[in-house]
Design a protein around this motif. Structure first.
Motif, PDB file in Angstrom:
ATOM      1  N   UNK B 312       0.849  -1.200   0.000  1.00 51.16           N
ATOM      2  CA  UNK B 312       0.000   0.000   0.000  1.00 51.16           C
ATOM      3  C   UNK B 312       0.881   1.246   0.000  1.00 51.16           C
ATOM      4  N   UNK B 313       1.777   1.287   0.962  1.00 47.77           N
ATOM      5  CA  UNK B 313       2.724   2.403   1.016  1.00 47.77           C
ATOM      6  C   UNK B 313       4.125   1.823   1.180  1.00 47.77           C
ATOM      7  N   UNK B 314       5.083   2.566   0.746  1.00 47.98           N
ATOM      8  CA  UNK B 314       6.462   2.178   1.070  1.00 47.98           C
ATOM      9  C   UNK B 314       7.276   3.438   1.292  1.00 47.98           C
ATOM     10  N   UNK B 315       8.243   3.306   2.171  1.00 40.49           N
ATOM     11  CA  UNK B 315       9.114   4.422   2.504  1.00 40.49           C
ATOM     12  C   UNK B 315      10.542   3.951   2.324  1.00 40.49           C
ATOM     13  N   UNK B 316      11.395   4.855   1.953  1.00 45.97           N
ATOM     14  CA  UNK B 316      12.795   4.483   1.780  1.00 45.97           C
ATOM     15  C   UNK B 316      13.682   5.654   2.173  1.00 45.97           C
ATOM     16  N   UNK B 317      14.732   5.340   2.852  1.00 44.81           N
ATOM     17  CA  UNK B 317      15.693   6.388   3.209  1.00 44.81           C
ATOM     18  C   UNK B 317      17.099   5.838   3.074  1.00 44.81           C
ATOM     19  N   UNK B 318      18.005   6.708   2.681  1.00 42.71           N
ATOM     20  CA  UNK B 318      19.415   6.312   2.598  1.00 42.71           C
ATOM     21  C   UNK B 318      20.218   7.259   3.463  1.00 42.71           C
ATOM     22  N   UNK B 319      21.179   6.690   4.154  1.00 45.30           N
ATOM     23  CA  UNK B 319      22.028   7.540   4.967  1.00 45.30           C
ATOM     24  C   UNK B 319      23.451   7.019   4.911  1.00 45.30           C
ATOM     25  N   UNK B 320      24.421   7.921   5.008  1.00 39.88           N
ATOM     26  CA  UNK B 320      25.810   7.449   4.998  1.00 39.88           C
ATOM     27  C   UNK B 320      26.112   6.673   6.279  1.00 39.88           C
ATOM     28  N   UNK B 321      26.889   5.644   6.135  1.00 40.51           N
ATOM     29  CA  UNK B 321      27.217   4.812   7.300  1.00 40.51           C
ATOM     30  C   UNK B 321      28.720   4.529   7.291  1.00 40.51           C
ATOM     31  N   UNK B 322      29.341   4.754   8.434  1.00 37.57           N
ATOM     32  CA  UNK B 322      30.771   4.454   8.570  1.00 37.57           C
ATOM     33  C   UNK B 322      30.904   3.155   9.348  1.00 37.57           C
ATOM     34  N   UNK B 323      31.625   2.229   8.780  1.00 35.21           N
ATOM     35  CA  UNK B 323      31.845   0.956   9.490  1.00 35.21           C
ATOM     36  C   UNK B 323      33.278   0.948  10.014  1.00 35.21           C
ATOM     37  N   UNK B 324      33.388   0.756  11.305  1.00 36.30           N
ATOM     38  CA  UNK B 324      34.717   0.697  11.934  1.00 36.30           C
ATOM     39  C   UNK B 324      34.934  -0.731  12.411  1.00 36.30           C
ATOM     40  N   UNK B 325      36.055  -1.257  12.052  1.00 39.37           N
ATOM     41  CA  UNK B 325      36.353  -2.635  12.440  1.00 39.37           C
ATOM     42  C   UNK B 325      37.568  -2.606  13.346  1.00 39.37           C
ATOM     43  N   UNK B 326      37.426  -3.134  14.510  1.00 38.75           N
ATOM     44  CA  UNK B 326      38.562  -3.120  15.433  1.00 38.75           C
ATOM     45  C   UNK B 326      39.616  -4.109  14.948  1.00 38.75           C
ATOM     46  N   UNK B 327      40.831  -3.608  14.731  1.00 39.18           N
ATOM     47  CA  UNK B 327      41.920  -4.491  14.322  1.00 39.18           C
ATOM     48  C   UNK B 327      42.609  -4.988  15.594  1.00 39.18           C
TER      49      UNK B 327
END
Lengths: 295, 553
Positions: B312-327
């Motif tokens: 019936x309805x749909x919503x969509x959003x995009x946002x920047x995402x930073x992924x940090x991986x612990x070394x």
């Protein structure tokens, strides 16, 4: 090939030359800390430009600038190439495939070797760290007499035997270079061409033929030199060569540099703990913001 | 308590009795009808134009299964929202209004059926109480629905809107201030096996152990009309540049051939969840975020969140995402390296005066000259050649420059410790190389100190551990060349250099933020750290035994 005016410290009337060696080493420590601790490209570039600026202040000769440029550019290229191959962050854009993942053995083992555009950029930025340290290291090297450095190390309780060894090394370094050249000439005259191939067996044989006469000569020289210095009383007295106390302004400068180092290191540790989700202190929110935006 | 108060209470109780749905049990059927159905249970009235749900529930309490005809009679002003699945819609013959009908088979033994029917209240329906009737066979259940305009004046037709996506949140939906906004910090799982071994947990399924939310994500909805909906949320990661989908997020228990076992095999490369809009004007839907730490690389991404309510309805959003991986591997290795360096410095401070005091001047000069030779034939060529080779061979230049830094250096080191098998000899030679490098090339960096320090420390340990070096020279030294001594020397040097190479590379990775593939690290360790060192040290043992016959001038 060996130009003393390029590689060895020369006296000059500049603030860098006049600076006490202890202040220089403290500054170098601060630069090292910032070169390792800074994250952003802009602050790293700023630090790098500052370190280059010090060479302007020290009025480094054109030949020295050429040497520095070669070291920096080659180091930059090496880091860029390695990071172009191994960059593993996202996003990454493949611009060339060196080894396909389907290549038997090597492709399967490595999962394919590619060149990534973002890796080149990352390598260029990260090379600024080693470039900054190299620039500052060469600055100290070219503006400080080795004797001053050794005196400083002795002042900081380096054993005098080690200082003596360093002086011996420095004294005999040109001699050993010359001897190496003579050995190569002698080997060539006997028909041996070491640089003809890169075969490991040939390489080891070359190393053997070159090192043996040099080391044999060194052993004989050591015996003679030992007799000579012992006959002059080496090792009898243990009086330490102390540097004079720093003038008050330079003492303040030294304290200031160490304070900067301490504060910088503390901030870096605090920010790293927060950045990696290890520890967070709400009252330090301003510090986190400052570190994220400026450093 | 006055008479009026008692009357008011009685009226309130009567009013509530009218509004509350009461179960009806007759002929072995138990019916309930709830409208407007509310997930929060707090809605008592509906507004003209509002979309509501009616929850019908029928349970067979009789001794046999039953086929029943179900009728849901709507009053005038109420109508079904679209065409509900499995229902037929007819016009009521007696009064104005729709009738929804369907057939049901309720098995014996409390066979139950329920359905949620979406209804629309007409815009022009007048204020009042309306009756909804649910019939199953002879059993009927009636409820009264009160219609009155909204007191807050909010528009009833306004669709819910996805205002923003927030992360990271904690499990209560509160912004996790420990982490930066739009950031996902991933745990380093590479050491989990060893952690379990140390904790004595024994054999565990690491994949199942790893299934826990990395963080939580909040979907902030504005819902002025107070609509209630079941929504399907999908979250996926996109490449920032090409916008192609990147695997990394997953839905636990749904992305494997062993569905439900929670294993994390490849398959569904997005996070999927069902959530409900409860009708609150503002609602934050909190979702746990599951990410595969082994698959997801560090970097900048786009997070696309799509919400759908059944088409019936749909919503969509995009946002920047930073992924940090612990070394963690790099950090721990560097910490071990720094600890070794500090331990070495402490050891030097305590032992070096003794070592120097027990060393004859001739030996000191010999070490200095060997250090000078090492600098002249190893450091200088490898510094210049390595830079030159870097241009053509890039990171593989070590294959050639390693012949200097591996073979030649360990030939010299091997020869020196064969001539002077004493503790501290290797360290003094390394110190000469380090100091000459500082004075000649300005090689002063944390990594240089770490590399030289760790290498010397490990070499001293390995040589002392294999009995190759001692605190004092043996009274009856072994004369000539021995294969056994050569093998011991070569292996000790190779093991020490391999470990030191690994620590140096991890140090470079952490301190200089450089990336190296695992296979590359293994290759450098195997070739430069082990192979070249074994060859160099073995040749050094031969060279040393030949040099031992050299006399003085």
């Amino acid at each position: 090939m060996y130009n003393r005016q390029v590689w060895e410290a020369t006296p000059a009337d500049t603030p860098i030359h006049k600076m006490d060696v202890r202040i220089k080493l403290a500054l170098l420590a601060a630069v090292m800390l910032f070169a390792v601790g800074l994250e952003g490209a802009r602050p790293l570039f700023f630090l790098f430009v500052c370190s280059l600026g010090m060479h302007f202040v020290a009025r480094s000769s054109v030949q020295r600038w050429q040497v520095l440029a070669v070291f920096l550019l080659v180091g930059l290229w090496g880091t860029m190439v390695s990071q172009a191959l191994f960059y593993n962050q996202e996003p990454r854009t493949m611009i060339a495939c060196l080894v396909s993942p389907t290549t038997p053995w090597i492709g399967e083992w490595t999962g394919g070797i590619f060149i990534y555009r973002e890796g080149l950029e990352h390598g260029a930025v990260q090379a600024l760290r080693s470039g900054t340290m190299l620039t500052c290291g060469l600055l100290i090297c070219w503006t400080t007499d080795p004797r001053q450095l050794l005196q400083c190390f002795l002042h900081w309780r380096m054993p005098f035997e080690v200082a003596f060894m360093v002086i011996t090394s420095l004294r005999f370094l040109p001699v050993i270079f010359e001897e190496t050249a003579v050995v190569f000439t002698a080997q060539r005259l006997r028909g041996f061409e070491p640089a003809r191939s890169l075969s490991p067996v040939r390489w080891i044989r070359t190393a053997f033929y070159v090192l043996f006469p040099i080391l044999a000569r060194s052993l004989r020289r050591a015996a003679t030199l030992a007799l000579s210095v012992e006959s002059r009383g080496f090792g009898r007295g243990n009086s330490r060569a102390n540097l004079p106390m720093l003038p008050l302004p330079q003492q303040f400068a030294c304290v200031g540099i160490f304070a900067v180092i301490l504060v910088g290191a503390t901030l870096k540790v605090i920010y790293s703990l927060q950045h990696n989700g290890v520890a967070y202190f709400p009252q330090l929110r301003g510090v986190y913001d400052f570190m994220a935006v400026w450093l | 308590m006055g008479y009026r108060t008692v009357m008011r209470l009685c009226l309130a109780v009567w009013g509530l009795w009218l509004l509350l749905p009461l179960p009806t049990a007759a002929a072995g059927l138990f019916l309930t009808l709830e409208a407007p159905y509310s997930l929060t249970g707090g809605q008592l009235t509906v507004a003209p134009g509002q979309r509501i749900h009616a929850m019908a529930n029928i349970e067979n309490t009789g001794p046999a299964g039953q086929n029943v005809a179900v009728r849901l009679e709507l009053p005038a002003g109420f109508r079904a929202d679209g065409k509900p699945e499995h229902w037929t819609i007819e016009q009521n013959e007696t009064v104005l209004g729709q009738v929804l009908q369907r057939e049901l088979n309720l098995p014996v033994g409390y066979g139950q059926w329920f359905d949620l029917v979406s209804l629309i209240v007409d815009d022009h329906v007048s204020e009042g109480v309306y009756i909804l009737r649910l019939s199953a066979g002879e059993t009927t259940r009636e409820i009264r629905v009160k219609v009155s305009p909204r007191v807050d004046g909010a528009p009833v037709h306004e669709k819910p809107a996805l205002e923003r996506v927030v992360l990271p949140l904690d499990r209560d939906g509160v912004r996790d201030e420990k982490q930066n906004a739009n950031t996902l910090v991933l745990r380093d799982r590479s050491l989990d096996y060893y952690k379990n071994v140390l904790r004595g947990k024994g054999a565990t399924n690491l994949e199942i152990e790893a299934i826990h939310p990395v963080t939580h994500m909040g979907l902030d909805f504005r819902n002025p009309a107070g609509q209630q909906k079941l929504l399907m949320v999908e979250a996926e990661l996109l490449d920032k540049n090409s916008r192609r989908r990147i695997p990394g997020l997953y839905t636990p228990g749904s992305n494997s051939e062993h569905d439900g076992a929670g294993a994390m095999a490849a398959g569904q490369e997005r996070l999927t969840a069902f959530v409900a809009l409860t009708g609150e004007p503002r609602q934050r839907l909190v979702l746990p975020v599951y990410a595969d730490e082994t698959q997801l690389a560090e970097g900048d991404y786009l997070l696309r969140v799509t919400v759908d309510d059944g088409g019936i309805h749909s919503w969509s959003q995009e946002l920047p995402l930073v992924v940090i991986k612990k070394n963690m591997r790099g950090m721990i290795t560097l910490a071990i390296g720094v600890t070794m360096l500090l331990a070495f410095l402490v050891l030097i401070r305590r032992k070096l005066p003794l070592v120097l005091a027990g060393m004859k001047t001739r030996r000191l000069i010999t070490i200095a000259l060997f250090g000078t030779c090492a600098f002249a034939v190893v450091n200088v060529p490898s510094t210049l050649l390595n830079d030159f080779l870097h241009i053509f061979l890039g990171p593989f230049s070590f294959l050639i420059s390693g012949m200097f830094s591996g073979i030649m250096l360990y030939m010299l080191t091997g020869a020196l410790v064969t001539l002077i098998p004493l503790h501290g000899v290797v360290s003094l030679m390394a110190a000469m190389r380090l100091l000459l490098g500082m004075l000649a090339f300005g090689h002063m960096s944390p990594l240089v100190f770490l590399s030289y320090g760790v290498n010397a420390f490990l070499l001293e340990l390995a040589l002392a551990g294999t009995g190759f070096t001692a605190a004092s020279l043996p009274t009856n030294p072994v004369a000539g060349f021995s294969w056994q001594r050569m093998a011991r020397l070569a292996l000790a040097c190779a093991v020490a250099d391999t470990v030191a190479t690994y620590i140096t590379m991890q140090g470079m990775a952490v301190l200089y933020r450089l990336y190296f593939a695992d296979w590359y690290i293994w290759m450098v360790m195997a070739v430069n750290g082990f192979l070249y060192t074994v060859i160099g040290a073995a040749c050094g043992a031969v060279l040393g035994s030949r040099l031992s016959g050299v006399g003085s001038d």
